[in-house]
Design an enzyme around this catalytic site. Structure first.
Site, PDB file in Angstrom:
ATOM      1  N   ASP A  67       0.704  -1.000   0.167  1.00 54.12           N
ATOM      2  CA  ASP A  67      -0.216   0.005  -0.081  1.00 54.12           C
ATOM      3  C   ASP A  67       1.052   1.056  -0.094  1.00 54.12           C
ATOM      4  O   ASP A  67       1.878   1.257   0.720  1.00 54.12           O
ATOM      5  CB  ASP A  67      -1.051   0.156   1.320  1.00 54.12           C
ATOM      6  CG  ASP A  67      -0.468   0.116   2.561  1.00 54.12           C
ATOM      7  OD1 ASP A  67      -0.079   1.143   3.170  1.00 54.12           O
ATOM      8  OD2 ASP A  67       0.225  -1.104   3.035  1.00 54.12           O
ATOM      9  N   GLU A 154      -8.617   4.420  11.891  1.00 55.02           N
ATOM     10  CA  GLU A 154      -7.580   4.034  12.753  1.00 55.02           C
ATOM     11  C   GLU A 154      -7.501   5.415  13.569  1.00 55.02           C
ATOM     12  O   GLU A 154      -7.925   6.652  12.846  1.00 55.02           O
ATOM     13  CB  GLU A 154      -6.386   3.781  12.383  1.00 55.02           C
ATOM     14  CG  GLU A 154      -5.813   4.870  11.051  1.00 55.02           C
ATOM     15  CD  GLU A 154      -4.396   4.355  10.479  1.00 55.02           C
ATOM     16  OE1 GLU A 154      -3.364   4.122  11.304  1.00 55.02           O
ATOM     17  OE2 GLU A 154      -4.432   3.909   9.245  1.00 55.02           O
TER      18      GLU A 154
END
Length: 265
Positions: A67, A154
């Site tokens: 990623d 998150e």
């Protein structure tokens, strides 16, 4: 079903003239190789800060990917693919008004190299799920990829503008609204990425109809997320891959190569 050549050309021109600006930008990113191709099975990548794994190691899994965001700089995508990168999740948006400046270059590079890829959105707890979903849709082409996109949820203790930490029920409701909107637009429910503390403090793992991508850089997910079912495991944030300058996140897919072929489609 295959169309005759002239009909194909006509179809492409029609598609290019329709849809949102994000949809129209996708026409130049046609893949050159099959999108579910696994270049190297069980690749072994270097790491700038290697971890001494106990138990099952990431190398036990055959399908690895990355990623990336603007922080990776310019990527040599064909070289990364040849080294064993079989998929990529690329940062597209954050909140309701931020677009990663490298998104276009990364997605075009991944497409030209034949790497299956999707976009991810970094969630901002001071904006509504609806506004953030609309921002993502405005910037990510509907036909970008065959992989599902990703919602990254998150806690962000470094945010200069938003330190909110909603309760678990609010977090789960917001996530469900975001995922529902993207599923209706793109036709496939996004994966949800999260971290250990967020998982424990919000109960996000109870979200129905959701596949999870879990961060666990010091142990296998079965140790850090007991009983959790996961599709992707992010096992390092300091990986070293040919073609990518500096550290990069590396991930594995939970299943076999055959399972990957099916899932990617």
């Amino acid at each position: 079903m295959r169309l005759p050549a002239l009909a194909c050309i006509f179809a492409v021109l029609v598609l290019a003239a329709c849809g949102s600006p994000a949809d129209r930008r996708q026409t130049s990113t046609a893949r050159l190789v099959p999108p579910n191709h696994v270049t190297v099975s069980h690749p072994v990548f270097a790491d700038h800060d290697p971890h001494d794994w106990d138990g099952r190691r990431p190398t036990a899994y055959p399908v690895h990917g990355i990623d990336v965001s603007r922080w990776q700089g310019e990527i040599d995508w064909p070289r990364a693919r040849a080294a064993g990168v079989s998929f990529a999740f690329i940062k597209a948006t954050e909140g309701k008004e931020e677009l990663d400046p490298s998104f276009e270059a990364h997605r075009r590079g991944a497409a030209r190299a034949g790497i299956p890829h999707a976009a991810y959105h970094y969630y901002y707890f001071c904006a509504s799920a609806e506004d953030q979903a609309r921002w993502f849709i405005a910037n990510v082409p509907r036909s970008m990829t065959s992989l599902p996109h990703v919602l990254d949820m998150e806690w962000n203790h470094r945010s200069p503008t938003c330190r909110k930490r909603p309760d678990g029920a609010t977090v789960r409701a917001d996530a469900a609204r975001f995922l529902d909107i993207l599923e209706r637009h793109y036709g496939r429910r996004p994966v949800l990425y999260t971290t250990v503390d967020f998982w424990e403090q919000t109960g996000i793992g109870r979200l129905p109809r959701t596949e999870f991508w879990l961060r666990s850089v010091a142990d296998h997910p079965r140790e850090t997320y007991p009983g959790a079912r996961w599709t992707f495991w992010q096992y390092t944030g300091t990986g070293s891959i040919p073609g990518i300058p500096g550290p990069v996140d590396i991930n594995v897919f939970a299943g076999s190569q055959e399972a990957w072929q099916t899932w990617a489609r």
